[in-house]
Design a protein around this motif. Structure first.
Motif, PDB file in Angstrom:
ATOM      1  N   ALA A   1       0.629  -1.255  -0.013  1.00  0.00           N
ATOM      2  CA  ALA A   1       0.097  -0.584   0.144  1.00  0.00           C
ATOM      3  C   ALA A   1       0.702   0.799   0.376  1.00  0.00           C
ATOM      4  O   ALA A   1       2.216   1.114   0.450  1.00  0.00           O
ATOM      5  CB  ALA A   1      -1.044   0.108   1.463  1.00  0.00           C
TER       6      ALA A   1
ATOM      7  N   GLU B   1      12.283   1.863   1.932  1.00  0.00           N
ATOM      8  CA  GLU B   1      11.199   1.886   2.395  1.00  0.00           C
ATOM      9  C   GLU B   1      11.201   1.607   3.734  1.00  0.00           C
ATOM     10  O   GLU B   1      10.603  -0.009   3.763  1.00  0.00           O
ATOM     11  CB  GLU B   1      10.133   2.470   1.983  1.00  0.00           C
ATOM     12  CG  GLU B   1      10.216   3.881   1.130  1.00  0.00           C
ATOM     13  CD  GLU B   1       8.818   4.098   0.189  1.00  0.00           C
ATOM     14  OE1 GLU B   1       8.382   2.930  -0.264  1.00  0.00           O
ATOM     15  OE2 GLU B   1       8.927   4.830  -0.993  1.00  0.00           O
TER      16      GLU B   1
ATOM     17  N   GLU C   1       8.842  -0.646   6.168  1.00  0.00           N
ATOM     18  CA  GLU C   1       7.467  -0.737   6.633  1.00  0.00           C
ATOM     19  C   GLU C   1       6.667  -1.828   7.503  1.00  0.00           C
ATOM     20  O   GLU C   1       7.189  -2.987   7.139  1.00  0.00           O
ATOM     21  CB  GLU C   1       6.215  -1.069   5.067  1.00  0.00           C
ATOM     22  CG  GLU C   1       7.259   0.262   4.144  1.00  0.00           C
ATOM     23  CD  GLU C   1       6.381   0.574   2.686  1.00  0.00           C
ATOM     24  OE1 GLU C   1       5.216  -0.499   2.696  1.00  0.00           O
ATOM     25  OE2 GLU C   1       7.212   1.621   2.229  1.00  0.00           O
TER      26      GLU C   1
ATOM     27  N   ASP D   1      11.039  -1.336   1.409  1.00  0.00           N
ATOM     28  CA  ASP D   1       9.693  -0.839  -0.428  1.00  0.00           C
ATOM     29  C   ASP D   1      11.137  -0.811  -0.322  1.00  0.00           C
ATOM     30  O   ASP D   1      10.795   0.474  -0.846  1.00  0.00           O
ATOM     31  CB  ASP D   1       8.417  -0.532   0.205  1.00  0.00           C
ATOM     32  CG  ASP D   1       8.096   0.134  -1.009  1.00  0.00           C
ATOM     33  OD1 ASP D   1       8.268  -0.360  -2.027  1.00  0.00           O
ATOM     34  OD2 ASP D   1       7.522   0.906  -0.936  1.00  0.00           O
TER      35      ASP D   1
ATOM     36  N   LYS E   1       9.732   0.301  -8.222  1.00  0.00           N
ATOM     37  CA  LYS E   1       9.178  -0.538  -7.125  1.00  0.00           C
ATOM     38  C   LYS E   1       9.503  -2.085  -7.433  1.00  0.00           C
ATOM     39  O   LYS E   1       9.522  -2.319  -6.667  1.00  0.00           O
ATOM     40  CB  LYS E   1       7.525  -0.319  -6.905  1.00  0.00           C
ATOM     41  CG  LYS E   1       7.029   1.439  -6.699  1.00  0.00           C
ATOM     42  CD  LYS E   1       7.483   1.620  -5.141  1.00  0.00           C
ATOM     43  CE  LYS E   1       7.361   2.189  -4.489  1.00  0.00           C
ATOM     44  NZ  LYS E   1       7.438   2.824  -3.352  1.00  0.00           N
TER      45      LYS E   1
ATOM     46  N   GLY F   1       3.170   1.056   3.760  1.00  0.00           N
ATOM     47  CA  GLY F   1       3.481   2.104   3.896  1.00  0.00           C
ATOM     48  C   GLY F   1       4.945   3.167   4.366  1.00  0.00           C
ATOM     49  O   GLY F   1       4.976   2.380   5.233  1.00  0.00           O
ATOM     50  N   THR F   2       5.220   3.592   3.869  1.00  0.00           N
ATOM     51  CA  THR F   2       6.137   4.303   4.863  1.00  0.00           C
ATOM     52  C   THR F   2       5.897   5.734   5.232  1.00  0.00           C
ATOM     53  O   THR F   2       5.828   5.796   4.809  1.00  0.00           O
ATOM     54  CB  THR F   2       7.865   4.530   3.470  1.00  0.00           C
ATOM     55  OG1 THR F   2       9.075   4.561   4.335  1.00  0.00           O
ATOM     56  CG2 THR F   2       7.494   5.503   2.859  1.00  0.00           C
TER      57      THR F   2
HETATM   58 MG    MG Z   1       6.012   1.842   0.201  1.00  0.00          MG
END
Ligand code: MG
Ligand code: DO4
Length: 286
Positions: A79, A140, A142, A161, A179, A252-253
């Protein structure tokens, strides 16, 4: 209780293990649990695994083992723009798509994208990649939600991530390239089970980046800063798709190094999440 894959310095074969006290690992492979995913299919996981540890004849100090990524052939999804910090950083890095990040942060439908396959993830101690055609690469850190094959949210692990910010910032249609590439996702080492969302939301997340043994970045955030509930993220992940071997979702970060910072080969990324543990990886160019 934490479940993972481990091996010993003298035997490279991965075995499933569980620790309750972070001191000893009880072997679960010898009692018929052949992967962490198998353990997550047990009804009432904590009671069932505790019961199995009583039958396990192998008990080894955690300090004497090496850990693998706690994943096999699951799909790994992510996400995005779930923290205010991530939204602001991404609006800064992109000229044309800034409003897309702004809108998705408040939209009912979250950003969810495919990240990696389980067998492509890097475990603890294994390299994470920066693209050779990227100029601006960041980790990232997470929290990862872990699902069994029925889509039940059954645990938490740590994820990285890895992202190419210049490629994402140049054009949002390049997101899959920014990504998803070799070694772009690290996972592990442990899956924490038996924890409710309210407790997980009290955890802190910290990241440190080391260069030649010196700290070049340190930052932290709180899981409570994630804008969306875990059930909301789980519902959207499983909307219109099934995962017959289970899945994981990076959430998410909220930790973003300053804009002038980019990772270099040889750096070490250290991520800690309260209640789960520590994931450390060296950085390599791919
Ligand atoms: Mg991320
Ligand atoms: O929108 C791009 C990716 C967002 C992301 O990965 C994050 O917020 O962690």
């Amino acid at each position: 209780m934490k479940i993972g894959y481990y091996h010993t310095p003298t035997d490279p074969i991965l075995r499933t293990g569980v620790t309750v006290d972070n001191v000893d690992i009880f072997d679960l492979t010898s009692v018929g649990i052949h992967s962490p995913a198998d353990a997550l299919e047990q009804g009432d996981i904590v009671d069932r695994i505790l019961h199995l540890t009583k039958r396990s004849s192998m008990r080894i100090p955690v300090a004497n083992v090496l850990m693998g990524p706690p994943v096999n052939d699951q799909e790994i999804w992510a996400a995005g723009v779930t923290y205010l910090r991530s939204k602001t950083a991404r609006m800064e890095e992109s000229d044309f798509s800034a409003s897309a990040y702004d809108r998705v942060y408040d939209a009912e439908r979250p950003e969810i994208f495919f990240k990696a396959l389980g067998w492509k993830t890097s475990g603890p101690g294994r390299p994470v990649g920066i693209r050779h055609d990227a100029r601006w690469s960041v980790p990232e850190p997470e929290l990862v939600l872990v699902y069994n094959r029925r889509g039940d949210h059954v645990g938490y692990t740590i994820g990285n991530d890895m992202s190419s910010r210049d490629i994402e910032g140049e054009n949002l249609l390049y997101l899959p390239q920014a990504k998803t590439y070799s070694a772009s996702c690290a996972i592990g080492p442990w899956i924490r089970v038996g924890v409710e969302e309210a407790e997980a939301r009290s955890w802190g997340i910290r990241m440190e980046i080391l260069r030649d043994g010196r700290q070049v970045f340190a930052g932290g955030t709180q899981v409570s800063q994630i804008k969306r509930s875990f059930s909301e993220l789980s519902r959207w992940l499983h909307c219109c798709q099934k995962f017959p071997t289970g899945s994981m979702l990076l959430t998410g970060t909220g930790i973003v190094p300053p804009n002038e910072f980019t990772l270099q080969a040889g750096d070490r990324v250290v991520i800690e999440i309260d209640g789960i543990g520590r994931l450390e990886n060296p950085v390599a160019v791919v």
